[in-house]
Every structure is written in structure tokens, then in C-alpha cells.
Design a protein around this motif. Structure first.
Motif, mmCIF file in Angstrom:
data_model
loop_
_atom_site.group_PDB
_atom_site.id
_atom_site.type_symbol
_atom_site.label_atom_id
_atom_site.label_comp_id
_atom_site.label_asym_id
_atom_site.label_seq_id
_atom_site.Cartn_x
_atom_site.Cartn_y
_atom_site.Cartn_z
ATOM 1 N N VAL A 46 0.919 -1.217 0.047
ATOM 2 C CA VAL A 46 0.079 0.087 0.285
ATOM 3 C C VAL A 46 0.859 1.238 0.010
ATOM 4 N N LEU A 47 2.114 1.220 0.705
ATOM 5 C CA LEU A 47 2.893 2.268 0.721
ATOM 6 C C LEU A 47 3.345 2.620 -0.919
ATOM 7 N N GLY A 48 3.585 1.483 -1.628
ATOM 8 C CA GLY A 48 4.093 1.632 -2.776
ATOM 9 C C GLY A 48 3.206 2.460 -3.613
ATOM 10 N N GLN A 49 1.568 2.103 -3.620
ATOM 11 C CA GLN A 49 0.757 2.586 -4.141
ATOM 12 C C GLN A 49 0.615 4.087 -3.821
ATOM 13 N N PHE A 50 0.787 4.388 -2.497
ATOM 14 C CA PHE A 50 0.863 5.664 -1.830
ATOM 15 C C PHE A 50 1.859 6.487 -2.756
ATOM 16 N N LEU A 51 2.953 5.980 -2.906
ATOM 17 C CA LEU A 51 4.076 6.619 -3.361
ATOM 18 C C LEU A 51 3.949 6.788 -4.933
ATOM 19 N N VAL A 52 3.458 5.954 -5.609
ATOM 20 C CA VAL A 52 3.038 5.855 -7.145
ATOM 21 C C VAL A 52 2.117 7.149 -7.282
ATOM 22 N N LEU A 53 1.247 7.204 -6.680
ATOM 23 C CA LEU A 53 0.390 8.513 -6.632
ATOM 24 C C LEU A 53 0.853 9.650 -6.054
ATOM 25 N N ASN A 54 2.089 9.913 -5.934
ATOM 26 C CA ASN A 54 2.764 10.898 -5.398
ATOM 27 C C ASN A 54 2.488 11.566 -4.084
ATOM 28 N N LYS A 55 1.920 10.635 -3.185
ATOM 29 C CA LYS A 55 1.582 11.271 -1.850
ATOM 30 C C LYS A 55 0.317 12.138 -1.967
ATOM 31 N N ASP A 56 -0.491 11.911 -3.155
ATOM 32 C CA ASP A 56 -1.552 12.993 -3.181
ATOM 33 C C ASP A 56 -2.701 12.477 -2.494
ATOM 34 N N LYS A 57 -3.227 13.138 -1.577
ATOM 35 C CA LYS A 57 -4.333 12.689 -0.521
ATOM 36 C C LYS A 57 -5.586 12.364 -1.461
ATOM 37 N N GLN A 58 -5.985 13.087 -2.443
ATOM 38 C CA GLN A 58 -7.450 12.804 -3.133
ATOM 39 C C GLN A 58 -7.263 11.656 -3.684
ATOM 40 N N LEU A 59 -6.107 11.471 -4.663
ATOM 41 C CA LEU A 59 -6.090 10.450 -5.385
ATOM 42 C C LEU A 59 -5.728 8.950 -4.640
ATOM 43 N N PHE A 60 -5.131 9.215 -3.473
ATOM 44 C CA PHE A 60 -5.097 7.832 -2.579
ATOM 45 C C PHE A 60 -6.289 7.578 -2.041
ATOM 46 N N THR A 61 -6.860 8.479 -1.279
ATOM 47 C CA THR A 61 -8.194 8.031 -0.834
ATOM 48 C C THR A 61 -9.277 7.585 -1.728
ATOM 49 N N ASP A 62 -9.274 8.176 -3.003
ATOM 50 C CA ASP A 62 -10.007 7.641 -4.201
ATOM 51 C C ASP A 62 -9.842 6.359 -4.338
ATOM 52 N N TRP A 63 -8.314 6.037 -4.559
ATOM 53 C CA TRP A 63 -8.140 4.734 -4.870
ATOM 54 C C TRP A 63 -8.407 3.784 -3.941
ATOM 55 N N LEU A 64 -8.301 4.177 -2.687
ATOM 56 C CA LEU A 64 -8.572 3.043 -1.548
ATOM 57 C C LEU A 64 -10.124 2.665 -1.522
ATOM 58 N N LYS A 65 -10.854 3.705 -1.496
ATOM 59 C CA LYS A 65 -12.251 3.746 -1.443
ATOM 60 C C LYS A 65 -12.871 2.965 -2.581
ATOM 61 N N ALA A 66 -12.150 3.002 -3.711
ATOM 62 C CA ALA A 66 -12.761 2.353 -5.002
ATOM 63 C C ALA A 66 -12.448 0.872 -4.813
ATOM 64 N N ARG A 67 -11.460 0.358 -4.037
ATOM 65 C CA ARG A 67 -11.205 -1.223 -3.889
ATOM 66 C C ARG A 67 -11.443 -1.723 -2.700
ATOM 67 N N THR A 68 -11.727 -0.913 -1.475
ATOM 68 C CA THR A 68 -12.260 -1.526 -0.103
ATOM 69 C C THR A 68 -13.689 -0.815 0.193
ATOM 70 N N PRO A 69 -14.121 -1.599 1.338
ATOM 71 C CA PRO A 69 -15.499 -0.826 1.728
ATOM 72 C C PRO A 69 -14.956 0.340 2.655
ATOM 73 N N ALA A 70 -13.849 0.993 2.648
ATOM 74 C CA ALA A 70 -13.250 2.000 3.381
ATOM 75 C C ALA A 70 -14.098 3.331 3.180
ATOM 76 N N ASN A 71 -14.600 3.907 4.323
ATOM 77 C CA ASN A 71 -15.311 5.087 4.035
ATOM 78 C C ASN A 71 -14.121 6.503 4.122
ATOM 79 N N ASN A 72 -14.525 7.649 4.184
ATOM 80 C CA ASN A 72 -13.789 8.776 4.217
ATOM 81 C C ASN A 72 -12.929 8.730 5.249
ATOM 82 N N LYS A 73 -13.432 8.423 6.454
ATOM 83 C CA LYS A 73 -12.653 8.477 7.623
ATOM 84 C C LYS A 73 -11.527 7.472 7.819
ATOM 85 N N CYS A 74 -11.977 6.265 7.102
ATOM 86 C CA CYS A 74 -11.047 5.307 7.208
ATOM 87 C C CYS A 74 -9.980 5.491 6.101
ATOM 88 N N ALA A 75 -10.137 6.163 4.976
ATOM 89 C CA ALA A 75 -9.436 6.182 3.988
ATOM 90 C C ALA A 75 -8.263 7.602 4.310
#
Length: 94
Positions: free
Chosen positions: A50-79
Motif C-alpha cells: 500500500v505504501l508503494g501505491q501511495f508513492l506511485v500516486l505521489n502522496k496525493d491525498k485525493q488520489l490515494f483516498t479515492d483509490w482506496l475507497k474504490a477497492r475497499t469498503p473504507a469510508n472517508n474517515k478510514c481512507a
């Protein structure tokens, strides 16, 4: 609480306090069993995956949280918790 201020959980503090090594994805702040299972099914079994994906997305909060929410049941707070955990860890160790 001041705007932009965040509170951290024990899980977050524990994760950020030491090198990542071979930690399971569920050791990340914001990642519970259901999200951990979905991430594992997608090949993200370890926190460093997951750190690798975080770095691939340039540590961008919106990109990372959108990626996580699209792949998991994570809500905004969890993401956001997961993002903050990885950001704090990378600030300390990368």
C-alpha cells in the motif's frame, strides 16, 4: 480542535513509531479486516504494498483516498486515516 489538526489512534502511533518491515496491511491506520481482505485479494497483503501505491500516486491525498475507497469498503474517515498513517510514516522514514 484547530482546522487541519488530527487525532491519532494507538494503531497509527504504533505503525509510525517503527520501520515497516513485513507488517500486514491491517496494521495500517484505517484498515480493518474487511478492507484488509479486499486489499489482499487485489495483491496488497502487506503495508509496504500500500505504501508503494501511495508513492506511485505521489502522496496525493485525493488520489490515494479515492483509490482506496474504490477497492475497499473504507469510508472517508478510514481512507483519510490510512493516508495520514502512510504520510506520517513516510515523513519519518523516507
Amino acid at each position: 480542535m484547530a482546522e487541519g489538526a488530527q487525532t491519532t489512534t494507538n494503531k497509527h502511533r504504533q505503525f509510525v513509531s517503527e520501520p515497516m518491515r513485513d507488517k500486514a496491511v491491517t496494521e495500517l491506520g484505517g484498515i480493518g479486516p474487511a478492507s484488509g481482505e479486499k486489499l489482499g485479494e487485489a495483491g496488497f497483503e502487506k503495508a509496504y504494498n500500500v505504501l508503494g501505491q501511495f508513492l506511485v500516486l505521489n502522496k496525493d491525498k485525493q488520489l490515494f483516498t479515492d483509490w482506496l475507497k474504490a477497492r475497499t469498503p473504507a469510508n472517508n474517515k478510514c481512507a483519510n486515516d490510512c493516508y495520514n498513517c502512510l504520510k506520517d510514516w513516510s515523513d519519518a522514514f523516507v
